[in-house]
Design a protein around this motif. Structure first.
Motif, PDB file in Angstrom:
ATOM      1  N   ASN A  29       0.825  -1.199   0.000  1.00  0.00           N
ATOM      2  CA  ASN A  29       0.000   0.000   0.000  1.00  0.00           C
ATOM      3  C   ASN A  29       0.861   1.252   0.000  1.00  0.00           C
ATOM      4  OD1 ASN A  29      -2.268  -1.591   0.050  1.00  0.00           O
ATOM      5  ND2 ASN A  29      -2.565  -1.426   2.264  1.00  0.00           N
ATOM      6  N   ASN A  30       0.437   2.263  -0.783  1.00  0.00           N
ATOM      7  CA  ASN A  30       1.104   3.558  -0.823  1.00  0.00           C
ATOM      8  C   ASN A  30       2.599   3.443  -1.079  1.00  0.00           C
ATOM      9  OD1 ASN A  30      -1.361   4.930  -0.190  1.00  0.00           O
ATOM     10  ND2 ASN A  30      -1.098   4.261   1.937  1.00  0.00           N
ATOM     11  N   LEU A  31       2.954   2.670  -2.062  1.00  0.00           N
ATOM     12  CA  LEU A  31       4.355   2.471  -2.406  1.00  0.00           C
ATOM     13  C   LEU A  31       4.793   3.441  -3.487  1.00  0.00           C
ATOM     14  CD1 LEU A  31       6.947   0.639  -2.220  1.00  0.00           C
ATOM     15  CD2 LEU A  31       6.016  -0.545  -4.212  1.00  0.00           C
ATOM     16  N   ASN A  32       5.953   4.042  -3.296  1.00  0.00           N
ATOM     17  CA  ASN A  32       6.620   4.836  -4.331  1.00  0.00           C
ATOM     18  C   ASN A  32       8.047   4.305  -4.421  1.00  0.00           C
ATOM     19  OD1 ASN A  32       4.890   7.392  -5.172  1.00  0.00           O
ATOM     20  ND2 ASN A  32       4.538   7.006  -2.993  1.00  0.00           N
ATOM     21  N   ALA A  33       8.450   3.809  -5.573  1.00  0.00           N
ATOM     22  CA  ALA A  33       9.753   3.169  -5.678  1.00  0.00           C
ATOM     23  C   ALA A  33      10.419   3.486  -7.000  1.00  0.00           C
ATOM     24  CB  ALA A  33       9.615   1.651  -5.518  1.00  0.00           C
ATOM     25  N   ASN A  34      11.738   3.340  -7.006  1.00  0.00           N
ATOM     26  CA  ASN A  34      12.535   3.549  -8.210  1.00  0.00           C
ATOM     27  C   ASN A  34      13.593   2.458  -8.302  1.00  0.00           C
ATOM     28  OD1 ASN A  34      11.755   6.422  -9.311  1.00  0.00           O
ATOM     29  ND2 ASN A  34      11.895   6.625  -7.091  1.00  0.00           N
ATOM     30  N   ALA A  35      13.893   2.046  -9.521  1.00  0.00           N
ATOM     31  CA  ALA A  35      14.882   0.992  -9.736  1.00  0.00           C
ATOM     32  C   ALA A  35      15.688   1.279 -10.988  1.00  0.00           C
ATOM     33  CB  ALA A  35      14.194  -0.371  -9.855  1.00  0.00           C
ATOM     34  N   ASN A  36      16.902   0.786 -11.007  1.00  0.00           N
ATOM     35  CA  ASN A  36      17.782   0.896 -12.176  1.00  0.00           C
ATOM     36  C   ASN A  36      18.249  -0.485 -12.591  1.00  0.00           C
ATOM     37  OD1 ASN A  36      17.639   3.701 -12.161  1.00  0.00           O
ATOM     38  ND2 ASN A  36      19.513   3.939 -10.972  1.00  0.00           N
ATOM     39  N   TYR A  37      18.478  -0.648 -13.895  1.00  0.00           N
ATOM     40  CA  TYR A  37      18.944  -1.909 -14.462  1.00  0.00           C
ATOM     41  C   TYR A  37      20.017  -1.628 -15.493  1.00  0.00           C
ATOM     42  CZ  TYR A  37      14.456  -3.208 -12.534  1.00  0.00           C
ATOM     43  OH  TYR A  37      13.398  -3.384 -11.684  1.00  0.00           O
ATOM     44  N   GLY A 196      21.608  -5.562  -7.253  1.00  0.00           N
ATOM     45  CA  GLY A 196      20.767  -4.991  -6.209  1.00  0.00           C
ATOM     46  C   GLY A 196      20.155  -6.000  -5.278  1.00  0.00           C
ATOM     47  N   TYR A 197      20.563  -7.265  -5.368  1.00  0.00           N
ATOM     48  CA  TYR A 197      20.015  -8.309  -4.502  1.00  0.00           C
ATOM     49  C   TYR A 197      21.005  -9.449  -4.388  1.00  0.00           C
ATOM     50  CZ  TYR A 197      17.285 -12.434  -3.181  1.00  0.00           C
ATOM     51  OH  TYR A 197      16.851 -13.581  -2.566  1.00  0.00           O
ATOM     52  N   TRP A 233      15.253 -15.183 -13.824  1.00  0.00           N
ATOM     53  CA  TRP A 233      15.470 -15.503 -12.419  1.00  0.00           C
ATOM     54  C   TRP A 233      14.545 -14.643 -11.568  1.00  0.00           C
ATOM     55  CZ3 TRP A 233      19.117 -15.726 -16.103  1.00  0.00           C
ATOM     56  CH2 TRP A 233      20.056 -16.764 -16.085  1.00  0.00           C
ATOM     57  N   TYR A 234      13.793 -15.264 -10.650  1.00  0.00           N
ATOM     58  CA  TYR A 234      12.918 -14.529  -9.737  1.00  0.00           C
ATOM     59  C   TYR A 234      13.502 -14.519  -8.331  1.00  0.00           C
ATOM     60  CZ  TYR A 234       8.925 -13.792 -12.824  1.00  0.00           C
ATOM     61  OH  TYR A 234       8.102 -13.355 -13.833  1.00  0.00           O
ATOM     62  N   ALA A 235      13.314 -13.396  -7.655  1.00  0.00           N
ATOM     63  CA  ALA A 235      13.775 -13.240  -6.281  1.00  0.00           C
ATOM     64  C   ALA A 235      12.644 -12.656  -5.441  1.00  0.00           C
ATOM     65  CB  ALA A 235      14.993 -12.317  -6.231  1.00  0.00           C
ATOM     66  N   PRO A 236      12.619 -12.954  -4.133  1.00  0.00           N
ATOM     67  CA  PRO A 236      11.588 -12.368  -3.267  1.00  0.00           C
ATOM     68  C   PRO A 236      11.911 -10.910  -2.954  1.00  0.00           C
ATOM     69  CG  PRO A 236      13.097 -13.677  -1.965  1.00  0.00           C
ATOM     70  CD  PRO A 236      13.507 -13.876  -3.398  1.00  0.00           C
ATOM     71  N   LEU A 237      10.891 -10.090  -2.863  1.00  0.00           N
ATOM     72  CA  LEU A 237      11.079  -8.710  -2.441  1.00  0.00           C
ATOM     73  C   LEU A 237      10.819  -8.647  -0.936  1.00  0.00           C
ATOM     74  CD1 LEU A 237      11.744  -5.819  -3.247  1.00  0.00           C
ATOM     75  CD2 LEU A 237       9.305  -5.445  -3.585  1.00  0.00           C
ATOM     76  N   GLY A 238      11.855  -8.943  -0.163  1.00  0.00           N
ATOM     77  CA  GLY A 238      11.723  -8.971   1.287  1.00  0.00           C
ATOM     78  C   GLY A 238      10.657  -9.963   1.720  1.00  0.00           C
ATOM     79  N   GLN A 239       9.823  -9.532   2.668  1.00  0.00           N
ATOM     80  CA  GLN A 239       8.730 -10.371   3.171  1.00  0.00           C
ATOM     81  C   GLN A 239       7.382  -9.917   2.629  1.00  0.00           C
ATOM     82  OE1 GLN A 239       9.484 -13.072   5.097  1.00  0.00           O
ATOM     83  NE2 GLN A 239      11.618 -12.437   4.704  1.00  0.00           N
ATOM     84  N   LEU A 264      17.644  -0.689  -6.211  1.00  0.00           N
ATOM     85  CA  LEU A 264      16.216  -0.647  -5.894  1.00  0.00           C
ATOM     86  C   LEU A 264      16.004   0.151  -4.621  1.00  0.00           C
ATOM     87  CD1 LEU A 264      13.269  -1.552  -6.342  1.00  0.00           C
ATOM     88  CD2 LEU A 264      13.811  -3.609  -5.029  1.00  0.00           C
ATOM     89  N   ASN A 265      15.209   1.205  -4.702  1.00  0.00           N
ATOM     90  CA  ASN A 265      14.839   2.006  -3.547  1.00  0.00           C
ATOM     91  C   ASN A 265      13.330   2.020  -3.410  1.00  0.00           C
ATOM     92  OD1 ASN A 265      17.542   2.775  -3.011  1.00  0.00           O
ATOM     93  ND2 ASN A 265      17.395   4.456  -4.475  1.00  0.00           N
TER      94      ASN A 265
END
Length: 266
Positions: A29-37, A196-197, A233-239, A264-265
Protein backbone atom coordinates in the motif's frame (compact mmCIF):
# COMPACT_ATOMS: atom_id res chain seq x y z
CA UNK A 1 26.72 -5.71 -39.58
CA UNK A 2 24.43 -2.82 -38.59
CA UNK A 3 21.66 -3.85 -40.96
CA UNK A 4 21.17 -7.23 -39.24
CA UNK A 5 22.36 -6.29 -35.78
CA UNK A 6 20.05 -3.33 -35.17
CA UNK A 7 16.54 -4.92 -35.33
CA UNK A 8 17.48 -8.02 -33.37
CA UNK A 9 19.33 -6.08 -30.66
CA UNK A 10 16.78 -3.29 -30.28
CA UNK A 11 13.79 -5.63 -30.25
CA UNK A 12 15.51 -7.91 -27.74
CA UNK A 13 16.18 -4.94 -25.45
CA UNK A 14 12.51 -3.94 -25.64
CA UNK A 15 11.51 -7.57 -25.10
CA UNK A 16 13.48 -8.07 -21.89
CA UNK A 17 12.90 -4.54 -20.65
CA UNK A 18 9.20 -5.33 -20.54
CA UNK A 19 9.81 -8.65 -18.79
CA UNK A 20 12.35 -7.38 -16.32
CA UNK A 21 10.58 -4.23 -15.26
CA UNK A 22 7.16 -5.80 -15.12
CA UNK A 23 6.80 -6.64 -11.46
CA UNK A 24 7.18 -3.27 -9.80
CA UNK A 25 3.58 -2.17 -9.71
CA UNK A 26 1.81 -3.38 -6.60
CA UNK A 27 4.26 -4.28 -3.91
CA UNK A 28 2.50 -2.67 -0.95
CA UNK A 29 0.00 0.00 0.00
CA UNK A 30 1.10 3.56 -0.82
CA UNK A 31 4.36 2.47 -2.41
CA UNK A 32 6.62 4.84 -4.33
CA UNK A 33 9.75 3.17 -5.68
CA UNK A 34 12.54 3.55 -8.21
CA UNK A 35 14.88 0.99 -9.74
CA UNK A 36 17.78 0.90 -12.18
CA UNK A 37 18.94 -1.91 -14.46
CA UNK A 38 21.79 -2.51 -16.84
CA UNK A 39 21.64 -4.43 -20.12
CA UNK A 40 24.80 -6.14 -21.34
CA UNK A 41 25.76 -7.98 -24.51
CA UNK A 42 28.61 -10.44 -23.99
CA UNK A 43 29.41 -8.60 -20.77
CA UNK A 44 29.56 -5.12 -22.34
CA UNK A 45 27.07 -2.49 -21.14
CA UNK A 46 24.79 -1.44 -24.00
CA UNK A 47 21.69 -0.03 -22.32
CA UNK A 48 20.29 1.36 -19.09
CA UNK A 49 16.73 1.12 -17.84
CA UNK A 50 15.08 3.22 -15.14
CA UNK A 51 11.75 2.40 -13.53
CA UNK A 52 9.33 4.42 -11.45
CA UNK A 53 6.34 2.71 -9.87
CA UNK A 54 3.51 3.46 -7.50
CA UNK A 55 0.78 1.44 -5.82
CA UNK A 56 -1.95 2.26 -3.31
CA UNK A 57 -3.15 -1.30 -2.79
CA UNK A 58 -5.94 -0.97 -5.35
CA UNK A 59 -4.32 0.61 -8.40
CA UNK A 60 -0.77 0.63 -9.77
CA UNK A 61 1.25 2.58 -12.30
CA UNK A 62 4.62 1.78 -13.84
CA UNK A 63 6.78 4.09 -15.97
CA UNK A 64 9.90 2.74 -17.69
CA UNK A 65 12.60 4.44 -19.75
CA UNK A 66 15.28 2.52 -21.65
CA UNK A 67 18.22 4.06 -23.51
CA UNK A 68 20.72 2.31 -25.75
CA UNK A 69 24.15 3.54 -24.66
CA UNK A 70 27.88 3.00 -25.11
CA UNK A 71 29.27 1.31 -28.19
CA UNK A 72 25.84 -0.11 -29.03
CA UNK A 73 24.59 3.40 -29.82
CA UNK A 74 26.78 3.37 -32.91
CA UNK A 75 24.53 0.78 -34.53
CA UNK A 76 21.30 0.77 -32.52
CA UNK A 77 20.68 4.23 -31.04
CA UNK A 78 17.23 4.70 -29.61
CA UNK A 79 14.95 5.01 -26.60
CA UNK A 80 11.87 3.18 -25.41
CA UNK A 81 9.22 4.37 -22.96
CA UNK A 82 6.71 2.00 -21.40
CA UNK A 83 3.73 2.81 -19.18
CA UNK A 84 1.29 0.41 -17.57
CA UNK A 85 -1.52 1.08 -15.13
CA UNK A 86 -4.49 -0.76 -13.77
CA UNK A 87 -5.81 -2.89 -10.92
CA UNK A 88 -3.46 -4.28 -8.25
CA UNK A 89 -5.97 -5.72 -5.76
CA UNK A 90 -6.10 -9.28 -7.12
CA UNK A 91 -3.60 -12.12 -7.26
CA UNK A 92 -1.72 -10.39 -10.08
CA UNK A 93 -1.57 -7.01 -11.75
CA UNK A 94 -4.35 -6.51 -14.31
CA UNK A 95 -3.59 -3.94 -16.95
CA UNK A 96 -6.22 -1.34 -17.85
CA UNK A 97 -3.97 0.90 -19.93
CA UNK A 98 -0.68 0.24 -21.73
CA UNK A 99 1.49 2.66 -23.70
CA UNK A 100 4.73 2.22 -25.62
CA UNK A 101 6.82 4.78 -27.48
CA UNK A 102 10.03 3.94 -29.31
CA UNK A 103 12.35 6.38 -31.02
CA UNK A 104 15.01 4.91 -33.31
CA UNK A 105 16.73 6.32 -36.38
CA UNK A 106 14.71 9.54 -35.99
CA UNK A 107 11.44 7.62 -36.29
CA UNK A 108 8.80 7.54 -33.56
CA UNK A 109 6.39 4.68 -33.04
CA UNK A 110 3.49 4.76 -30.53
CA UNK A 111 1.17 2.05 -29.28
CA UNK A 112 -1.67 2.40 -26.78
CA UNK A 113 -4.50 0.18 -25.67
CA UNK A 114 -7.11 0.12 -22.91
CA UNK A 115 -8.64 -2.98 -21.36
CA UNK A 116 -11.37 -4.00 -18.95
CA UNK A 117 -10.94 -7.23 -16.96
CA UNK A 118 -8.44 -8.56 -19.48
CA UNK A 119 -10.44 -7.66 -22.59
CA UNK A 120 -9.18 -4.91 -24.89
CA UNK A 121 -11.71 -2.10 -25.37
CA UNK A 122 -9.68 0.28 -27.57
CA UNK A 123 -6.33 0.30 -29.34
CA UNK A 124 -4.26 2.76 -31.36
CA UNK A 125 -1.01 2.45 -33.34
CA UNK A 126 0.78 5.54 -34.77
CA UNK A 127 1.81 5.39 -37.53
CA UNK A 128 -0.61 2.61 -38.52
CA UNK A 129 0.98 -0.66 -39.51
CA UNK A 130 1.12 -1.19 -43.24
CA UNK A 131 -0.80 -4.07 -44.77
CA UNK A 132 1.44 -7.08 -45.27
CA UNK A 133 0.38 -10.55 -46.36
CA UNK A 134 3.07 -12.04 -44.11
CA UNK A 135 1.61 -10.52 -40.93
CA UNK A 136 -0.69 -12.87 -39.01
CA UNK A 137 -3.94 -10.94 -38.39
CA UNK A 138 -5.05 -10.22 -34.82
CA UNK A 139 -8.68 -11.27 -34.45
CA UNK A 140 -11.12 -10.40 -31.67
CA UNK A 141 -10.46 -13.48 -29.52
CA UNK A 142 -6.76 -12.58 -29.42
CA UNK A 143 -7.68 -9.37 -27.56
CA UNK A 144 -9.54 -11.23 -24.81
CA UNK A 145 -8.20 -12.76 -21.60
CA UNK A 146 -4.86 -10.95 -21.95
CA UNK A 147 -2.47 -8.78 -20.00
CA UNK A 148 0.11 -6.27 -21.15
CA UNK A 149 3.83 -7.18 -21.35
CA UNK A 150 4.53 -5.39 -18.05
CA UNK A 151 1.63 -6.54 -15.86
CA UNK A 152 1.95 -10.14 -17.14
CA UNK A 153 5.20 -10.73 -15.29
CA UNK A 154 4.13 -9.59 -11.85
CA UNK A 155 4.00 -12.66 -9.58
CA UNK A 156 2.58 -13.03 -6.09
CA UNK A 157 3.45 -16.01 -3.90
CA UNK A 158 3.71 -16.97 -0.23
CA UNK A 159 7.29 -18.14 -0.75
CA UNK A 160 9.98 -18.61 -3.36
CA UNK A 161 9.45 -22.12 -4.72
CA UNK A 162 9.60 -24.08 -8.01
CA UNK A 163 5.82 -23.85 -8.51
CA UNK A 164 6.31 -20.13 -9.14
CA UNK A 165 7.48 -20.98 -12.66
CA UNK A 166 4.65 -23.27 -13.69
CA UNK A 167 2.36 -20.92 -15.60
CA UNK A 168 1.49 -19.56 -19.02
CA UNK A 169 1.43 -15.81 -19.63
CA UNK A 170 -0.96 -14.49 -22.27
CA UNK A 171 0.55 -11.25 -23.52
CA UNK A 172 -0.84 -8.52 -25.78
CA UNK A 173 1.35 -5.58 -26.79
CA UNK A 174 -1.07 -3.65 -29.00
CA UNK A 175 0.59 -4.99 -32.14
CA UNK A 176 1.28 -8.60 -31.22
CA UNK A 177 -0.30 -11.42 -29.21
CA UNK A 178 1.90 -14.19 -27.82
CA UNK A 179 2.18 -16.67 -24.98
CA UNK A 180 5.16 -17.15 -22.69
CA UNK A 181 5.41 -20.60 -21.10
CA UNK A 182 7.37 -20.57 -17.84
CA UNK A 183 8.92 -23.80 -16.54
CA UNK A 184 11.01 -24.45 -13.45
CA UNK A 185 14.71 -25.06 -14.08
CA UNK A 186 16.57 -24.89 -10.74
CA UNK A 187 17.03 -23.16 -7.40
CA UNK A 188 20.12 -20.97 -7.16
CA UNK A 189 21.71 -18.24 -5.02
CA UNK A 190 22.56 -14.76 -6.27
CA UNK A 191 25.89 -13.70 -4.78
CA UNK A 192 27.20 -10.81 -6.88
CA UNK A 193 27.77 -7.62 -4.84
CA UNK A 194 27.40 -5.61 -8.06
CA UNK A 195 23.67 -6.32 -8.23
CA UNK A 196 20.77 -4.99 -6.21
CA UNK A 197 20.01 -8.31 -4.50
CA UNK A 198 21.90 -11.21 -2.95
CA UNK A 199 20.10 -14.35 -1.84
CA UNK A 200 17.99 -17.27 -3.10
CA UNK A 201 16.49 -17.14 -6.59
CA UNK A 202 14.37 -19.40 -8.75
CA UNK A 203 15.43 -19.94 -12.37
CA UNK A 204 12.66 -20.41 -14.93
CA UNK A 205 12.97 -21.19 -18.61
CA UNK A 206 10.77 -19.24 -21.01
CA UNK A 207 9.35 -20.26 -24.36
CA UNK A 208 7.96 -17.66 -26.73
CA UNK A 209 4.95 -18.79 -28.74
CA UNK A 210 3.62 -16.21 -31.25
CA UNK A 211 -0.14 -16.18 -31.75
CA UNK A 212 -0.82 -13.21 -34.04
CA UNK A 213 0.50 -9.84 -35.10
CA UNK A 214 3.92 -11.25 -35.96
CA UNK A 215 5.39 -11.65 -39.42
CA UNK A 216 5.75 -15.19 -40.69
CA UNK A 217 8.93 -14.19 -42.56
CA UNK A 218 10.53 -12.37 -39.58
CA UNK A 219 13.99 -13.69 -38.67
CA UNK A 220 13.64 -12.26 -35.14
CA UNK A 221 10.31 -14.02 -34.53
CA UNK A 222 11.67 -17.30 -35.85
CA UNK A 223 14.78 -16.97 -33.70
CA UNK A 224 12.85 -16.16 -30.51
CA UNK A 225 10.39 -19.00 -31.11
CA UNK A 226 13.18 -21.57 -31.31
CA UNK A 227 15.39 -19.95 -28.67
CA UNK A 228 16.42 -22.48 -26.01
CA UNK A 229 18.40 -19.91 -24.05
CA UNK A 230 15.59 -17.67 -22.81
CA UNK A 231 15.74 -17.46 -19.01
CA UNK A 232 14.40 -15.48 -16.07
CA UNK A 233 15.47 -15.50 -12.42
CA UNK A 234 12.92 -14.53 -9.74
CA UNK A 235 13.78 -13.24 -6.28
CA UNK A 236 11.59 -12.37 -3.27
CA UNK A 237 11.08 -8.71 -2.44
CA UNK A 238 11.72 -8.97 1.29
CA UNK A 239 8.73 -10.37 3.17
CA UNK A 240 6.18 -8.60 0.96
CA UNK A 241 4.87 -11.74 -0.75
CA UNK A 242 5.90 -10.46 -4.18
CA UNK A 243 8.45 -12.07 -6.49
CA UNK A 244 10.46 -9.90 -8.86
CA UNK A 245 12.77 -10.73 -11.77
CA UNK A 246 16.37 -10.52 -10.64
CA UNK A 247 17.77 -11.21 -14.10
CA UNK A 248 16.62 -11.98 -17.65
CA UNK A 249 18.84 -13.57 -20.28
CA UNK A 250 18.22 -13.93 -24.01
CA UNK A 251 20.66 -15.91 -26.14
CA UNK A 252 21.31 -14.18 -29.47
CA UNK A 253 23.52 -14.81 -32.48
CA UNK A 254 25.80 -12.07 -31.11
CA UNK A 255 26.11 -13.55 -27.61
CA UNK A 256 24.07 -13.48 -24.42
CA UNK A 257 21.91 -10.40 -23.91
CA UNK A 258 21.37 -9.98 -20.18
CA UNK A 259 19.48 -7.52 -17.99
CA UNK A 260 20.21 -7.32 -14.26
CA UNK A 261 18.85 -5.34 -11.33
CA UNK A 262 21.50 -2.90 -10.07
CA UNK A 263 19.58 -0.66 -7.65
CA UNK A 264 16.22 -0.65 -5.89
CA UNK A 265 14.84 2.01 -3.55
CA UNK A 266 11.39 1.79 -1.96
Amino acid sequence: MAASFTPILFRSILFIAAFFCAPFGALANNLNANANYVVTLRGVNISTVSVGFKDNGQNYSVNILGDVTGLASLVAAGTARFASSGNSSGDQLQSERFELETIANDQTFNVMFQANQGNVTSSQVIPPLSQNKNRVPIVRKHRQNINDPIASFFLKADRLEPALCDRQLKVYTGVERYNIDLKFAKEQTATSKATGYQGPVILCTMRYNPISGHFTNSDTTTYMQSNQRFLIWYAPLGQSGYMIPYRVLVGTAFGDLSMVLTRLNY
